[in-house]
Scaffold this motif. Structure first.
Motif, PDB file in Angstrom:
ATOM      1  N   VAL A   1      -7.306  -7.761 -36.767  1.00 50.08           N
ATOM      2  CA  VAL A   1      -6.354  -7.302 -35.754  1.00 50.08           C
ATOM      3  C   VAL A   1      -7.140  -6.520 -34.705  1.00 50.08           C
ATOM      4  O   VAL A   1      -7.945  -5.653 -35.059  1.00 50.08           O
ATOM      5  N   PRO A   2      -6.931  -6.796 -33.408  1.00 48.58           N
ATOM      6  CA  PRO A   2      -7.606  -5.973 -32.389  1.00 48.58           C
ATOM      7  C   PRO A   2      -7.185  -4.512 -32.527  1.00 48.58           C
ATOM      8  O   PRO A   2      -6.196  -4.194 -33.199  1.00 48.58           O
ATOM      9  N   GLU A   3      -7.928  -3.642 -31.894  1.00 52.39           N
ATOM     10  CA  GLU A   3      -7.564  -2.224 -31.879  1.00 52.39           C
ATOM     11  C   GLU A   3      -6.111  -2.093 -31.420  1.00 52.39           C
ATOM     12  O   GLU A   3      -5.753  -2.507 -30.318  1.00 52.39           O
ATOM     13  N   THR A   4      -5.266  -1.532 -32.279  1.00 52.36           N
ATOM     14  CA  THR A   4      -3.820  -1.524 -32.036  1.00 52.36           C
ATOM     15  C   THR A   4      -3.233  -0.190 -32.472  1.00 52.36           C
ATOM     16  O   THR A   4      -3.453   0.243 -33.604  1.00 52.36           O
TER      17      THR A   4
ATOM     18  N   ASP B   1      -3.010  -1.365 -41.333  1.00 51.64           N
ATOM     19  CA  ASP B   1      -3.978  -1.163 -42.419  1.00 51.64           C
ATOM     20  C   ASP B   1      -3.860  -2.272 -43.461  1.00 51.64           C
ATOM     21  O   ASP B   1      -4.870  -2.791 -43.952  1.00 51.64           O
ATOM     22  N   CYS B   2      -2.630  -2.627 -43.802  1.00 52.96           N
ATOM     23  CA  CYS B   2      -2.385  -3.673 -44.800  1.00 52.96           C
ATOM     24  C   CYS B   2      -2.973  -5.008 -44.350  1.00 52.96           C
ATOM     25  O   CYS B   2      -3.640  -5.705 -45.126  1.00 52.96           O
ATOM     26  N   LEU B   3      -2.728  -5.369 -43.100  1.00 50.42           N
ATOM     27  CA  LEU B   3      -3.264  -6.628 -42.578  1.00 50.42           C
ATOM     28  C   LEU B   3      -4.784  -6.660 -42.686  1.00 50.42           C
ATOM     29  O   LEU B   3      -5.376  -7.645 -43.159  1.00 50.42           O
TER      30      LEU B   3
ATOM     31  N   GLU C   1      10.379   7.400 -35.951  1.00 47.84           N
ATOM     32  CA  GLU C   1       9.244   8.057 -36.611  1.00 47.84           C
ATOM     33  C   GLU C   1       8.839   7.299 -37.873  1.00 47.84           C
ATOM     34  O   GLU C   1       7.643   7.154 -38.169  1.00 47.84           O
ATOM     35  N   LEU C   2       9.832   6.798 -38.606  1.00 47.80           N
ATOM     36  CA  LEU C   2       9.528   5.965 -39.767  1.00 47.80           C
ATOM     37  C   LEU C   2       8.861   4.663 -39.323  1.00 47.80           C
ATOM     38  O   LEU C   2       7.894   4.196 -39.945  1.00 47.80           O
ATOM     39  N   LEU C   3       9.362   4.094 -38.234  1.00 47.32           N
ATOM     40  CA  LEU C   3       8.766   2.883 -37.678  1.00 47.32           C
ATOM     41  C   LEU C   3       7.289   3.099 -37.357  1.00 47.32           C
ATOM     42  O   LEU C   3       6.438   2.259 -37.680  1.00 47.32           O
ATOM     43  N   ALA C   4       6.969   4.222 -36.729  1.00 47.76           N
ATOM     44  CA  ALA C   4       5.582   4.504 -36.349  1.00 47.76           C
ATOM     45  C   ALA C   4       4.689   4.621 -37.583  1.00 47.76           C
ATOM     46  O   ALA C   4       3.565   4.094 -37.604  1.00 47.76           O
ATOM     47  N   ARG C   5       5.180   5.299 -38.616  1.00 50.27           N
ATOM     48  CA  ARG C   5       4.373   5.439 -39.836  1.00 50.27           C
ATOM     49  C   ARG C   5       4.149   4.081 -40.495  1.00 50.27           C
ATOM     50  O   ARG C   5       3.038   3.772 -40.948  1.00 50.27           O
ATOM     51  N   ARG C   6       5.195   3.286 -40.529  1.00 52.76           N
ATOM     52  CA  ARG C   6       5.060   1.984 -41.179  1.00 52.76           C
ATOM     53  C   ARG C   6       4.241   1.015 -40.336  1.00 52.76           C
ATOM     54  O   ARG C   6       3.600   0.108 -40.879  1.00 52.76           O
ATOM     55  N   HIS C   7       4.246   1.205 -39.037  1.00 53.70           N
ATOM     56  CA  HIS C   7       3.373   0.376 -38.203  1.00 53.70           C
ATOM     57  C   HIS C   7       1.910   0.643 -38.548  1.00 53.70           C
ATOM     58  O   HIS C   7       1.112  -0.291 -38.714  1.00 53.70           O
ATOM     59  N   ASP C   8       1.544   1.906 -38.669  1.00 54.03           N
ATOM     60  CA  ASP C   8       0.174   2.239 -39.064  1.00 54.03           C
ATOM     61  C   ASP C   8      -0.154   1.625 -40.427  1.00 54.03           C
ATOM     62  O   ASP C   8      -1.250   1.080 -40.632  1.00 54.03           O
TER      63      ASP C   8
END
Length: 278
Positions: free
Chosen positions: A74-77, A65-67, A54-61
């Motif tokens: 970044v393509p739709e991801t 955004d950061c990139l 769950e932490l991984l998913a939040r940090r992926h989002d």
């Protein structure tokens, strides 16, 4: 995209075309039908560790955004956690990029000048990313592997958002690499020599490391153009990178140049021995 999790479930159940590309993390596939037929799905190692995922998913989002905020296209991801009888499995759905838009075949097919032009555009984006995130408080990285870039009419696209290189400490990222690596040797190495996994990520977290990763990839793709690529890279470092970044990249370029010279001398020596009238 409505109810993406259900779409991913259906696409995984229906199957698709598996990619032959070797990666450290995840198994990519492309659905052949359905609403995700124009997407790549990458399935990662699952497990019963919801707090980690769950932490991984939040940090992926947060990383996507950061990139984008730092100028990286970044393509739709999207990452979703798929529940499989109590075991969670991360899956990334990313809008597919045509194979002929990937940077590797473009660099391979282009002439020397055009190939270096492509590298210059990507390197410019990488350097600009680091300038834009320089004041952010989180620990942020960028793994600029040449295989994970594409190019369209607007410029470079970056496809690699896993693991999300944001907010994890060096030790935490080492554990994450071990947890999600598909290669059993990497996971075993993490148990025996965890320091090696911490070292593995170090290049991802420095501007010079990101630029050098891109350069190393170009040298692998076009070994016959080593001299030209090193000349471009030195010029790029001199004119487009700040002092500490420039010095680190140029030190690595000097090592490449020495290695190339040694290889060339060794070949001339061997060739001379093989010539009967030399």
């Amino acid at each position: 995209m409505s109810d993406l999790t259900s779409m991913i479930r259906a696409a995984l159940a229906a199957g698709g075309t598996a990619s032959t590309e070797r990666r450290h993390f995840g198994a990519p596939m492309r659905p052949t039908s359905g609403p995700l037929a124009n997407h790549d799905l990458t399935v990662y190692r699952g497990g019963r560790d919801p707090e980690v995922q769950e932490l991984l998913a939040r940090r992926h989002d947060a990383y996507v955004d950061c990139l984008r905020l730092a100028g990286i296209r970044v393509p739709e991801t999207h990452l979703r956690l798929i529940d499989e009888a109590g075991s969670l499995r991360p899956v990334i759905a990313q809008k597919a990029v045509a194979p002929d838009m990937m940077l590797v075949p473009l660099v391979r097919k282009a002439g020397t000048k055009a190939a270096i032009g492509l590298l210059d555009r990507v390197a410019t984006d990488v350097a600009e990313f680091w300038r834009r995130v320089a004041q952010r408080p989180e620990r942020i990285g960028f793994h600029a592997q040449i295989e994970r870039f594409a190019m369209d009419e607007k410029g470079p696209l970056f496809l690699d958002t896993f693991p999300p290189l944001i907010s994890y400490s060096r030790d935490e990222m080492g554990h994450l690499i071990q947890r999600f690596a598909d290669n059993g040797l990497v996971r075993g190495l993490g148990k025996v020599l965890p320091g090696r996994l911490r070292e593995m990520q170090d290049r991802w977290y420095t501007p010079a490391g990101s630029v050098q990763t891109l350069i190393d990839g170009a040298l692998r793709l076009r070994p016959d153009d080593t001299e030209e690529i090193l000349e471009w890279a030195d010029g790029f470092a001199t004119t487009r990178l700040e002092g500490p970044w420039r010095n680190a990249v140029q030190a690595q370029l000097a090592r490449h140049a020495r290695s190339a010279k040694v290889s060339a001398n060794r070949w001339r020596t061997v060739a001379g021995r093989d010539r009967p009238h030399a």
